[in-house]
Design a protein around this motif. Structure first.
Motif, PDB file in Angstrom:
ATOM      1  N   GLY A 137      -1.078  12.062  -2.760  1.00  0.00           N
ATOM      2  CA  GLY A 137      -1.675  13.397  -2.891  1.00  0.00           C
ATOM      3  C   GLY A 137      -1.152  14.343  -1.822  1.00  0.00           C
ATOM      4  N   PRO A 164       0.803  -1.221   0.000  1.00  0.00           N
ATOM      5  CA  PRO A 164       0.000   0.000   0.000  1.00  0.00           C
ATOM      6  C   PRO A 164       0.834   1.270   0.000  1.00  0.00           C
ATOM      7  N   ASP A 166     -11.617  14.979  -2.138  1.00  0.00           N
ATOM      8  CA  ASP A 166     -11.477  13.580  -1.733  1.00  0.00           C
ATOM      9  C   ASP A 166     -12.803  13.158  -1.122  1.00  0.00           C
ATOM     10  N   SER A 168      -1.790   8.427 -11.835  1.00  0.00           N
ATOM     11  CA  SER A 168      -2.500   7.458 -10.999  1.00  0.00           C
ATOM     12  C   SER A 168      -2.856   6.188 -11.768  1.00  0.00           C
ATOM     13  N   ARG A 169      -3.940   6.197 -12.515  1.00  0.00           N
ATOM     14  CA  ARG A 169      -4.299   5.065 -13.378  1.00  0.00           C
ATOM     15  C   ARG A 169      -4.935   5.617 -14.648  1.00  0.00           C
ATOM     16  N   THR A 222     -14.494   6.165  -9.923  1.00  0.00           N
ATOM     17  CA  THR A 222     -13.540   7.135 -10.501  1.00  0.00           C
ATOM     18  C   THR A 222     -13.233   6.840 -11.975  1.00  0.00           C
ATOM     19  N   VAL A 279       0.459   7.336 -17.067  1.00  0.00           N
ATOM     20  CA  VAL A 279      -0.382   6.138 -17.194  1.00  0.00           C
ATOM     21  C   VAL A 279      -1.345   6.373 -18.346  1.00  0.00           C
ATOM     22  N   PRO A 320      -7.499   6.350  -6.493  1.00  0.00           N
ATOM     23  CA  PRO A 320      -7.393   5.038  -7.138  1.00  0.00           C
ATOM     24  C   PRO A 320      -8.412   4.892  -8.258  1.00  0.00           C
TER      25      PRO A 320
END
Ligand code: NAD
Length: 334
Positions: A158, A100, A176, A235-236, A213, A261, A208
């Motif tokens: 972040g 993590p 958030d 991030s992704r 998201t 990414v 994530p």
């Protein structure tokens, strides 16, 4: 008897760091350079543990192959776990662990590298100066000091990104699903997503990839951003609807795009395609813009992070083998 661990998508740097972190001989580390896919999944035969990286997609069919082969644990050597079907793992009785936190600094600092490079164009200056061209036309940037930066996701990465940006003298807005006191102490002002998008000169993604998201950045959210905004994603890939982003680059709504990414990166990243024709037309279109900077999922790639990833992954596996509590277990939520 040794516990056999089969690694997929292994690179020489993974082997170096895992061998260095493996201090006892109870684990047999079996490194495969191949990606995980339906054809390679049966290679896990005889392994109690499978070690996967970000683009090794373990869907329900692959989990079923793992279960038949006797796999009991998937050890992710990354933080994100969107590539694993957790429901299928639960049903098959296969545990999932991850790393993590390894170095939030690695990813936060890379986000800053993208921001600074896009702004000050050091990548272009490097080539220009080497060719004896010292003209400054086209290299003008802006002071980062005084800019408003919106961070979506104020978890470990972040928060570090916020600290760095505060050091630059930026106003930092945050969005958030949970508000974090430490982030507030750093000087982050939490605002609703719409306000963050409307006020930010730079928007950087640090949440994530989840069903909530997926395509968070789409035609509608892009329309609510400032004209000429800088968008950063470390991030992704699937947080962004790439086609919508291409339209916004064409219209000038997005003034700068920095990506580490990409939605369809699994077919491209971590491999050498130089000299070959890239078949992904959407990716090629992204590369054609002068104000787009793409790195190939390298934000994590510092020696500090690799050492920490190897140590935590092996500690996760030892805990599992010894029947201890799994501190870094990924638990399926209905
Ligand atoms: P983290 O779990 O510490 O923080 C994630 C934050 O996102 C949390 O504060 C969470 O509340 C927030 N969040 C969750 N759902 C949200 C939503 N719908 N809207 C807004 N915020 C939401 O994770 P982290 O360590 O900071 O990592 C963040 C992401 O960075 C990871 O999920 C991973 O995808 C990515 N990552 C990328 C690299 C890389 O090399 N490019 C390396 C590590 C991590």
């Amino acid at each position: 008897m040794k516990t056999k661990i089969t690694f997929f998508s292994t690179k020489p740097y993974d082997i170096a760091f895992f061998d260095q972190a493996n201090h006892d001989d109870s684990l047999e580390l079996c490194y495969l350079d191949t990606h995980l896919n339906p054809a390679t999944a049966p290679l896990v035969q005889g392994s109690a543990v499978v070690c996967l990286f970000v683009n090794d997609k373990a869907d329900a069919a692959i989990i079923s192959t793992f279960a038949k082969a006797g796999v009991k644990l998937i050890a992710l050597r990354c933080a994100g776990y969107n590539n694993v079907d957790l429901a299928a793992c639960k049903q098959a009785g296969i545990g999932v662990v991850r790393v993590p936190a390894y170095s939030p600094y690695s990813v936060a600092e890379h986000a800053l590298a993208l921001i600074l490079t896009l702004n000050r164009k050091t990548h272009k200056a490097f080539n220009r100066v080497r060719e004896g061209n010292f003209a400054l036309e086209g290299l003008m940037g802006f002071d980062l000091h005084g800019q408003t930066v919106g961070l979506i996701g104020l978890g470990k990465i972040g928060r570090v990104t916020a600290q760095i940006l505060r050091g630059f003298g930026c106003t930092v807005l945050g969005y958030d699903v949970y508000e974090d006191e430490e982030a507030k102490r750093t000087g982050v002002s939490y605002v609703p997503l719409e306000s963050l998008l409307a006020q930010s000169d730079i928007v950087s993604l640090h949440c994530p990839l989840t069903p909530q998201t997926h395509h968070l950045i789409n035609a509608q959210t892009l329309a609510g951003m400032k004209n000429g905004v800088m968008l950063i994603n470390t991030s992704r890939g699937a947080l962004i609807d790439t086609m919508a982003v291409i339209q916004s680059l064409k219209s000038g709504k997005i003034g700068y795009l920095g990506l580490d990414v990409y939605e369809e990166e699994a077919d491209l990243f971590f491999e050498d395609f130089s000299g070959k024709v890239i078949q992904d037309d959407v990716f090629s279109r992204l590369l054609s813009f002068p104000n787009v900077l793409i790195t190939g999922h390298q934000a994590f790639f510092t020696r500090n992070a690799l050492q920490s990833i190897a140590e935590t992954t092996l500690a996760n596996i030892h805990a599992f083998v010894n029947g201890g509590p799994l501190e870094n277990e990924v638990v399926f939520k209905e």
